[in-house]
Structure formats: structure tokens, C-alpha cells
Design a protein around this motif. Structure first.
Motif, PDB file in Angstrom:
ATOM      1  N   GLN A  23     -10.363   0.632  15.040  1.00 29.18           N
ATOM      2  CA  GLN A  23     -10.309   0.531  13.608  1.00 29.18           C
ATOM      3  C   GLN A  23      -8.819   0.861  13.007  1.00 29.18           C
ATOM      4  O   GLN A  23      -8.574   0.595  12.117  1.00 29.18           O
ATOM      5  CB  GLN A  23     -11.511   1.170  12.886  1.00 29.18           C
ATOM      6  CG  GLN A  23     -12.837   0.275  13.272  1.00 29.18           C
ATOM      7  CD  GLN A  23     -13.961   0.917  12.616  1.00 29.18           C
ATOM      8  OE1 GLN A  23     -13.777   2.097  11.981  1.00 29.18           O
ATOM      9  NE2 GLN A  23     -15.052   0.408  12.958  1.00 29.18           N
ATOM     10  N   HIS A 105      -1.362  -7.308  13.270  1.00 29.46           N
ATOM     11  CA  HIS A 105      -2.554  -7.791  12.570  1.00 29.46           C
ATOM     12  C   HIS A 105      -2.679  -7.065  11.272  1.00 29.46           C
ATOM     13  O   HIS A 105      -3.198  -7.756  10.152  1.00 29.46           O
ATOM     14  CB  HIS A 105      -3.635  -7.428  13.500  1.00 29.46           C
ATOM     15  CG  HIS A 105      -4.915  -7.838  12.996  1.00 29.46           C
ATOM     16  ND1 HIS A 105      -5.887  -7.068  12.258  1.00 29.46           N
ATOM     17  CD2 HIS A 105      -5.708  -9.059  12.825  1.00 29.46           C
ATOM     18  CE1 HIS A 105      -6.909  -7.319  12.086  1.00 29.46           C
ATOM     19  NE2 HIS A 105      -6.951  -8.853  12.305  1.00 29.46           N
ATOM     20  N   ASP A 106      -2.735  -5.787  11.233  1.00 27.03           N
ATOM     21  CA  ASP A 106      -3.142  -5.191   9.785  1.00 27.03           C
ATOM     22  C   ASP A 106      -1.974  -5.322   8.801  1.00 27.03           C
ATOM     23  O   ASP A 106      -2.385  -5.508   7.629  1.00 27.03           O
ATOM     24  CB  ASP A 106      -2.675  -3.574  10.119  1.00 27.03           C
ATOM     25  CG  ASP A 106      -4.483  -3.125  10.458  1.00 27.03           C
ATOM     26  OD1 ASP A 106      -5.114  -3.737  10.770  1.00 27.03           O
ATOM     27  OD2 ASP A 106      -4.537  -1.853  10.400  1.00 27.03           O
ATOM     28  N   LYS A 108      -0.545  -8.316   8.583  1.00 25.18           N
ATOM     29  CA  LYS A 108      -0.973  -9.606   8.150  1.00 25.18           C
ATOM     30  C   LYS A 108      -2.157  -9.670   7.086  1.00 25.18           C
ATOM     31  O   LYS A 108      -2.107 -10.373   6.334  1.00 25.18           O
ATOM     32  CB  LYS A 108      -1.244 -10.751   9.341  1.00 25.18           C
ATOM     33  CG  LYS A 108      -1.341 -12.041   9.121  1.00 25.18           C
ATOM     34  CD  LYS A 108      -1.215 -12.961  10.122  1.00 25.18           C
ATOM     35  CE  LYS A 108      -1.364 -14.380   9.801  1.00 25.18           C
ATOM     36  NZ  LYS A 108      -1.409 -15.244  11.052  1.00 25.18           N
ATOM     37  N   VAL A 109      -3.016  -8.681   7.277  1.00 28.82           N
ATOM     38  CA  VAL A 109      -4.198  -8.724   6.543  1.00 28.82           C
ATOM     39  C   VAL A 109      -3.792  -8.262   5.244  1.00 28.82           C
ATOM     40  O   VAL A 109      -4.197  -8.581   4.259  1.00 28.82           O
ATOM     41  CB  VAL A 109      -5.417  -7.853   7.221  1.00 28.82           C
ATOM     42  CG1 VAL A 109      -6.489  -7.207   6.088  1.00 28.82           C
ATOM     43  CG2 VAL A 109      -5.905  -8.427   8.758  1.00 28.82           C
ATOM     44  N   LYS A 110      -3.074  -7.378   5.173  1.00 28.88           N
ATOM     45  CA  LYS A 110      -2.418  -6.809   3.941  1.00 28.88           C
ATOM     46  C   LYS A 110      -1.649  -8.093   3.097  1.00 28.88           C
ATOM     47  O   LYS A 110      -1.973  -8.017   1.986  1.00 28.88           O
ATOM     48  CB  LYS A 110      -1.646  -5.519   4.004  1.00 28.88           C
ATOM     49  CG  LYS A 110      -2.208  -4.189   4.449  1.00 28.88           C
ATOM     50  CD  LYS A 110      -1.052  -3.330   4.688  1.00 28.88           C
ATOM     51  CE  LYS A 110      -1.873  -1.957   5.354  1.00 28.88           C
ATOM     52  NZ  LYS A 110      -0.981  -0.775   5.644  1.00 28.88           N
ATOM     53  N   VAL A 112      -2.240 -11.219   3.378  1.00 24.94           N
ATOM     54  CA  VAL A 112      -3.131 -12.168   3.108  1.00 24.94           C
ATOM     55  C   VAL A 112      -3.901 -11.938   1.959  1.00 24.94           C
ATOM     56  O   VAL A 112      -3.981 -12.562   0.866  1.00 24.94           O
ATOM     57  CB  VAL A 112      -4.009 -12.479   4.217  1.00 24.94           C
ATOM     58  CG1 VAL A 112      -5.252 -13.212   3.768  1.00 24.94           C
ATOM     59  CG2 VAL A 112      -3.378 -13.393   5.460  1.00 24.94           C
ATOM     60  N   ARG A 113      -4.131 -10.761   1.794  1.00 25.26           N
ATOM     61  CA  ARG A 113      -4.953 -10.155   0.684  1.00 25.26           C
ATOM     62  C   ARG A 113      -4.031 -10.150  -0.597  1.00 25.26           C
ATOM     63  O   ARG A 113      -4.408 -10.455  -1.660  1.00 25.26           O
ATOM     64  CB  ARG A 113      -5.227  -8.512   0.695  1.00 25.26           C
ATOM     65  CG  ARG A 113      -6.418  -8.190   1.528  1.00 25.26           C
ATOM     66  CD  ARG A 113      -6.667  -6.959   1.622  1.00 25.26           C
ATOM     67  NE  ARG A 113      -7.774  -6.470   2.583  1.00 25.26           N
ATOM     68  CZ  ARG A 113      -8.115  -5.538   3.304  1.00 25.26           C
ATOM     69  NH1 ARG A 113      -7.227  -4.411   3.109  1.00 25.26           N
ATOM     70  NH2 ARG A 113      -9.233  -5.391   4.344  1.00 25.26           N
TER      71      ARG A 113
END
Length: 165
Positions: A23, A105-106, A108-110, A112-113
Motif C-alpha cells: 500500500q 501508479h500512485d 497516475k492515481v493522484k 486522475v483524482r
């Protein structure tokens, strides 16, 4: 503490530590870096072993050998060590790639948000546009304000109360 007394194992979930590592991207990279060091150390030691094995196997001659027979006997041993080294190099590259992709990945997640939040704001603006006051019109009859500012003549033909050409 004895497990026989309580009837429970020391850890409820043996994968809990790995779950926490998965995580956290920094912990993930650190954990894979430990494996990477071990793999690189193994590869270095196997490279030395490969050279020493090559020298020994190719130098071992039997009475009556013809030219190249010692090499042919040593070839399967050398090939197996070469394959192991090649696999270790690919494992090493895979560990590095995995750490980079986990970090990406992290990120990209930020991203996308952030994009979804911006889209929601734009959608909200489209659905409920803000009301703007209508610009005041000059009185009809050709009289213009002497201090027109940006609304003044835009070319030399508009001077002296003329309409544009």
C-alpha cells in the motif's frame, strides 16, 4: 509467549506486513531494493564461479583427447551457469521496473483524482452558468461618449462620428 497456551499463532495474518508494504510506494521500493541487492550479490558471486568453472572444466583433459573435446565437455556446465546469470539479470531488471511502475501508479492515481475534480467543476459550470450583466448600449442617433476607451474608433474611418467603412 507460547502458542500452545493461547491456542493462537503469533500473527493473526502472516501477510499483513506485505499488505502494508504493497500500500505504500516508498516501502514497496525499499522492500524491492533489498531483494535487488541480494540478486546483484548472487549474480556477482555466480559470475566469479562461472569464470573459475570455465577455467577448470576447459583445462581438464583426459589422455587421448583431441583438440576441442575438453571444451565440448565443459559446454553444458557453462551454458547452465550462463542461463542462470541471464535469468538473474532479468529478475534484477524486473525488480527495478516494478518499483518504478508502482511509483508511477500512485502518481497516475493522484492525476486522475485531480482531472476528475476539474471535470466535475467544468460540468458544474456548464449546467449552471453564471449570469452576466448585459453590456450597456449607446443611445441610438450616432452620439458616442467622448471618452470611449475600448469602445472607441477602431480605424481611421470611424473618426468624426462616421460609421465604419
Amino acid at each position: 509467549m507460547n502458542t500452545e497456551e493461547t491456542g493462537k499463532p503469533f500473527f493473526e495474518d502472516p501477510n499483513a506486513a506485505l499488505r502494508e508494504i504493497a500500500q505504500n510506494p516508498a516501502a514497496y521500493a525499499h522492500y524491492l531494493a533489498d531483494f535487488h541487492r541480494v540478486v546483484l550479490d548472487m549474480a556477482a558471486k555466480l559470475e566469479v564461479l562461472q569464470l573459475e568453472t570455465r577455467v577448470h572444466c576447459r583445462g581438464t583433459r583426459v589422455e587421448g583427447d583431441k583438440m576441442g573435446q575438453a571444451f565440448l565437455r565443459s559446454f553444458p556446465v557453462e551454458k547452465s551457469l550462463n542461463d542462470v546469470l541471464k535469468n538473474l539479470k532479468s529478475v534484477s531488471a524486473g525488480l527495478e521496473k516494478s518499483a518504478h511502475r508502482r511509483h508511477a501508479h500512485d502518481e497516475k492515481v493522484k492525476e486522475v483524482r485531480k482531472q476528475r475534480k476539474e471535470r466535475a467543476q467544468l460540468q458544474g459550470r456548464k449546467n449552471k452558468p453564471t449570469l452576466q450583466a448585459a453590456p450597456e448600449r449607446s443611445p441610438e442617433g450616432g452620439e458616442k461618449d467622448s471618452n470611449a476607451g475600448y469602445g472607441g474608433p477602431t480605424s481611421i474611418y470611424n473618426l468624426d462620428r462616421r460609421e465604419s467603412a
